[in-house]
Design a protein around this motif. Sequence first.
Motif, PDB file in Angstrom:
ATOM      1  N   ILE A   1      40.962  16.834  34.066  1.00  0.00           N
ATOM      2  CA  ILE A   1      41.392  17.657  35.193  1.00  0.00           C
ATOM      3  C   ILE A   1      42.892  17.548  35.454  1.00  0.00           C
ATOM      4  CG2 ILE A   1      41.173  17.980  37.692  1.00  0.00           C
ATOM      5  CD1 ILE A   1      38.174  17.266  37.321  1.00  0.00           C
ATOM      6  N   PHE A   2      43.424  16.346  35.529  1.00  0.00           N
ATOM      7  CA  PHE A   2      44.829  16.222  35.901  1.00  0.00           C
ATOM      8  C   PHE A   2      45.806  16.506  34.776  1.00  0.00           C
ATOM      9  CE2 PHE A   2      42.704  14.450  39.523  1.00  0.00           C
ATOM     10  CZ  PHE A   2      43.347  15.157  40.529  1.00  0.00           C
ATOM     11  N   PRO A   3      45.500  16.257  33.498  1.00  0.00           N
ATOM     12  CA  PRO A   3      46.387  16.787  32.454  1.00  0.00           C
ATOM     13  C   PRO A   3      46.394  18.318  32.451  1.00  0.00           C
ATOM     14  CG  PRO A   3      45.116  14.987  31.574  1.00  0.00           C
ATOM     15  CD  PRO A   3      44.559  15.290  32.946  1.00  0.00           C
ATOM     16  N   MET A   4      45.231  18.904  32.708  1.00  0.00           N
ATOM     17  CA  MET A   4      45.141  20.360  32.781  1.00  0.00           C
ATOM     18  C   MET A   4      46.009  20.878  33.940  1.00  0.00           C
ATOM     19  SD  MET A   4      41.600  22.545  32.618  1.00  0.00           S
ATOM     20  CE  MET A   4      40.981  21.957  34.170  1.00  0.00           C
ATOM     21  N   PHE A   5      46.042  20.165  35.028  1.00  0.00           N
ATOM     22  CA  PHE A   5      46.839  20.508  36.202  1.00  0.00           C
ATOM     23  C   PHE A   5      48.328  20.547  35.850  1.00  0.00           C
ATOM     24  CE2 PHE A   5      48.928  19.028  40.200  1.00  0.00           C
ATOM     25  CZ  PHE A   5      48.498  20.014  41.070  1.00  0.00           C
ATOM     26  N   ILE A   6      48.841  19.502  35.227  1.00  0.00           N
ATOM     27  CA  ILE A   6      50.279  19.437  34.952  1.00  0.00           C
ATOM     28  C   ILE A   6      50.666  20.364  33.796  1.00  0.00           C
ATOM     29  CG2 ILE A   6      50.272  17.408  33.431  1.00  0.00           C
ATOM     30  CD1 ILE A   6      52.864  18.128  36.144  1.00  0.00           C
ATOM     31  N   TYR A   7      49.871  20.378  32.719  1.00  0.00           N
ATOM     32  CA  TYR A   7      50.218  21.249  31.597  1.00  0.00           C
ATOM     33  C   TYR A   7      49.963  22.717  31.925  1.00  0.00           C
ATOM     34  CZ  TYR A   7      51.170  17.154  28.836  1.00  0.00           C
ATOM     35  OH  TYR A   7      51.728  15.994  28.385  1.00  0.00           O
ATOM     36  N   GLY A   8      49.031  22.997  32.808  1.00  0.00           N
ATOM     37  CA  GLY A   8      48.828  24.366  33.288  1.00  0.00           C
ATOM     38  C   GLY A   8      50.045  24.864  34.059  1.00  0.00           C
ATOM     39  N   THR A   9      50.620  23.985  34.861  1.00  0.00           N
ATOM     40  CA  THR A   9      51.844  24.317  35.593  1.00  0.00           C
ATOM     41  C   THR A   9      52.973  24.636  34.628  1.00  0.00           C
ATOM     42  OG1 THR A   9      51.171  22.868  37.413  1.00  0.00           O
ATOM     43  CG2 THR A   9      53.517  23.452  37.279  1.00  0.00           C
ATOM     44  N   VAL A  10      53.141  23.803  33.612  1.00  0.00           N
ATOM     45  CA  VAL A  10      54.192  24.022  32.605  1.00  0.00           C
ATOM     46  C   VAL A  10      53.959  25.346  31.889  1.00  0.00           C
ATOM     47  CG1 VAL A  10      55.190  23.160  30.446  1.00  0.00           C
ATOM     48  CG2 VAL A  10      54.672  21.575  32.307  1.00  0.00           C
ATOM     49  N   PHE A  11      52.732  25.620  31.508  1.00  0.00           N
ATOM     50  CA  PHE A  11      52.410  26.863  30.820  1.00  0.00           C
ATOM     51  C   PHE A  11      52.755  28.076  31.686  1.00  0.00           C
ATOM     52  CE2 PHE A  11      49.440  30.290  29.720  1.00  0.00           C
ATOM     53  CZ  PHE A  11      49.787  30.475  28.383  1.00  0.00           C
ATOM     54  N   LEU A  12      52.400  28.029  32.970  1.00  0.00           N
ATOM     55  CA  LEU A  12      52.727  29.147  33.866  1.00  0.00           C
ATOM     56  C   LEU A  12      54.237  29.326  34.004  1.00  0.00           C
ATOM     57  CD1 LEU A  12      50.036  28.703  36.671  1.00  0.00           C
ATOM     58  CD2 LEU A  12      50.144  30.488  34.919  1.00  0.00           C
ATOM     59  N   LEU A  13      54.971  28.222  34.109  1.00  0.00           N
ATOM     60  CA  LEU A  13      56.429  28.319  34.167  1.00  0.00           C
ATOM     61  C   LEU A  13      56.993  28.927  32.883  1.00  0.00           C
ATOM     62  CD1 LEU A  13      57.276  24.914  35.877  1.00  0.00           C
ATOM     63  CD2 LEU A  13      57.657  27.195  36.844  1.00  0.00           C
ATOM     64  N   TRP A  14      56.445  28.545  31.746  1.00  0.00           N
ATOM     65  CA  TRP A  14      56.883  29.127  30.470  1.00  0.00           C
ATOM     66  C   TRP A  14      56.627  30.632  30.435  1.00  0.00           C
ATOM     67  CZ3 TRP A  14      54.433  25.096  26.657  1.00  0.00           C
ATOM     68  CH2 TRP A  14      55.285  24.000  26.522  1.00  0.00           C
ATOM     69  N   MET A  15      55.436  31.036  30.889  1.00  0.00           N
ATOM     70  CA  MET A  15      55.088  32.461  30.854  1.00  0.00           C
ATOM     71  C   MET A  15      56.007  33.272  31.762  1.00  0.00           C
ATOM     72  SD  MET A  15      52.818  32.945  28.614  1.00  0.00           S
ATOM     73  CE  MET A  15      53.745  31.738  27.713  1.00  0.00           C
ATOM     74  N   VAL A  16      56.316  32.742  32.932  1.00  0.00           N
ATOM     75  CA  VAL A  16      57.261  33.426  33.819  1.00  0.00           C
ATOM     76  C   VAL A  16      58.610  33.533  33.125  1.00  0.00           C
ATOM     77  CG1 VAL A  16      58.548  33.235  35.995  1.00  0.00           C
ATOM     78  CG2 VAL A  16      56.085  32.787  35.960  1.00  0.00           C
ATOM     79  N   TRP A  17      59.047  32.459  32.490  1.00  0.00           N
ATOM     80  CA  TRP A  17      60.346  32.462  31.800  1.00  0.00           C
ATOM     81  C   TRP A  17      60.385  33.515  30.700  1.00  0.00           C
ATOM     82  CZ3 TRP A  17      65.153  31.414  32.255  1.00  0.00           C
ATOM     83  CH2 TRP A  17      65.971  31.389  31.129  1.00  0.00           C
ATOM     84  N   VAL A  18      59.397  33.503  29.833  1.00  0.00           N
ATOM     85  CA  VAL A  18      59.384  34.421  28.692  1.00  0.00           C
ATOM     86  C   VAL A  18      59.306  35.873  29.161  1.00  0.00           C
ATOM     87  CG1 VAL A  18      58.011  35.191  26.707  1.00  0.00           C
ATOM     88  CG2 VAL A  18      58.468  32.764  27.029  1.00  0.00           C
ATOM     89  N   ASN A  19      58.502  36.129  30.159  1.00  0.00           N
ATOM     90  CA  ASN A  19      58.296  37.512  30.602  1.00  0.00           C
ATOM     91  C   ASN A  19      59.366  38.041  31.551  1.00  0.00           C
ATOM     92  OD1 ASN A  19      55.870  38.197  29.189  1.00  0.00           O
ATOM     93  ND2 ASN A  19      54.837  36.709  30.499  1.00  0.00           N
ATOM     94  N   ARG A  20      60.131  37.169  32.200  1.00  0.00           N
ATOM     95  CA  ARG A  20      61.104  37.650  33.181  1.00  0.00           C
ATOM     96  C   ARG A  20      62.564  37.359  32.841  1.00  0.00           C
ATOM     97  NH1 ARG A  20      60.151  37.814  38.851  1.00  0.00           N
ATOM     98  NH2 ARG A  20      61.764  39.358  38.557  1.00  0.00           N
ATOM     99  N   PHE A  21      62.826  36.256  32.146  1.00  0.00           N
ATOM    100  CA  PHE A  21      64.213  35.823  32.033  1.00  0.00           C
ATOM    101  C   PHE A  21      64.764  35.651  30.622  1.00  0.00           C
ATOM    102  CE2 PHE A  21      62.616  34.027  36.076  1.00  0.00           C
ATOM    103  CZ  PHE A  21      63.426  34.732  36.942  1.00  0.00           C
ATOM    104  N   SER A  22      63.924  35.417  29.651  1.00  0.00           N
ATOM    105  CA  SER A  22      64.461  35.139  28.313  1.00  0.00           C
ATOM    106  C   SER A  22      65.008  36.407  27.666  1.00  0.00           C
ATOM    107  CB  SER A  22      63.402  34.496  27.420  1.00  0.00           C
ATOM    108  OG  SER A  22      62.462  35.466  27.008  1.00  0.00           O
ATOM    109  N   LYS A  23      65.778  36.211  26.603  1.00  0.00           N
ATOM    110  CA  LYS A  23      66.399  37.352  25.924  1.00  0.00           C
ATOM    111  C   LYS A  23      65.592  37.830  24.718  1.00  0.00           C
ATOM    112  CE  LYS A  23      70.657  35.336  25.792  1.00  0.00           C
ATOM    113  NZ  LYS A  23      72.037  35.188  25.339  1.00  0.00           N
ATOM    114  N   ILE A  24      64.313  37.513  24.648  1.00  0.00           N
ATOM    115  CA  ILE A  24      63.548  37.943  23.484  1.00  0.00           C
ATOM    116  C   ILE A  24      63.422  39.459  23.478  1.00  0.00           C
ATOM    117  CG2 ILE A  24      62.229  35.809  23.248  1.00  0.00           C
ATOM    118  CD1 ILE A  24      59.859  37.246  24.518  1.00  0.00           C
ATOM    119  N   LYS A  25      63.351  40.014  22.298  1.00  0.00           N
ATOM    120  CA  LYS A  25      63.212  41.462  22.162  1.00  0.00           C
ATOM    121  C   LYS A  25      61.762  41.837  22.413  1.00  0.00           C
ATOM    122  CE  LYS A  25      66.868  41.585  18.784  1.00  0.00           C
ATOM    123  NZ  LYS A  25      67.189  41.653  17.381  1.00  0.00           N
ATOM    124  N   LYS A  26      61.584  42.775  23.318  1.00  0.00           N
ATOM    125  CA  LYS A  26      60.214  43.155  23.666  1.00  0.00           C
ATOM    126  C   LYS A  26      59.734  44.266  22.780  1.00  0.00           C
ATOM    127  CE  LYS A  26      60.640  41.442  28.264  1.00  0.00           C
ATOM    128  NZ  LYS A  26      60.445  41.566  29.639  1.00  0.00           N
TER     129      LYS A  26
END
Length: 180
Positions: free
Chosen positions: A155-180
């Motif tokens: 439960i608690f590793p899922m909690f912390i790594y889930g948070t990291v995953f959500l932050l990554w998804m926000v980053w990739v979809n809103r702020f990174s310079k990847i070509k869409k």
Amino acid sequence: MRILLKKYKSVIRFIVTFLVVYGILIFGYNLYLNLSDGSKYYPDYLTNLVADQTNLLINSMGFESKVMPHLKEPSMKIIINGKYVARVIEGCNGASVIILFLSFIFAFSGKLKTTILYGLAGSVVIYAFNLLRIVILSIGLYQYPWRRDILHTVIFPMFIYGTVFLLWMVWVNRFSKIKK
């Protein structure tokens, strides 16, 4: 071979950047750990800080808690209402998760200012969630000791790594310079 390198240039750049940033940050963190003065802040400053903040939060929730150095290993014991429930080791302080997060952010970098600000903000969010994770886990281990394995390993590793995953998804979809 040249065609493959050209075709997968962005993937190769991501992997190389990720590994370089991760290597530099891990090297720096290990240097910090090796140079830590364990006599003043045991086992190291960051782990000690996380343990002390955990103690403050648990006490603010109406429990009587205290932290103390573990005599047989480099960790801090968490004691709630006189019962030893958990220990905070170096791996619990969130540094390695933050390093992983930052490595990904820089590998998928956006504008420099945005990358730095998001990296700092995300690190604070991860630190806070990690602190809450330790508090809730400690109280959970105090009240439900028979659930130790599922609480700590699922439960608690899922909690912390889930948070990291959500932050990554926000980053990739809103702020990174990847070509869409």
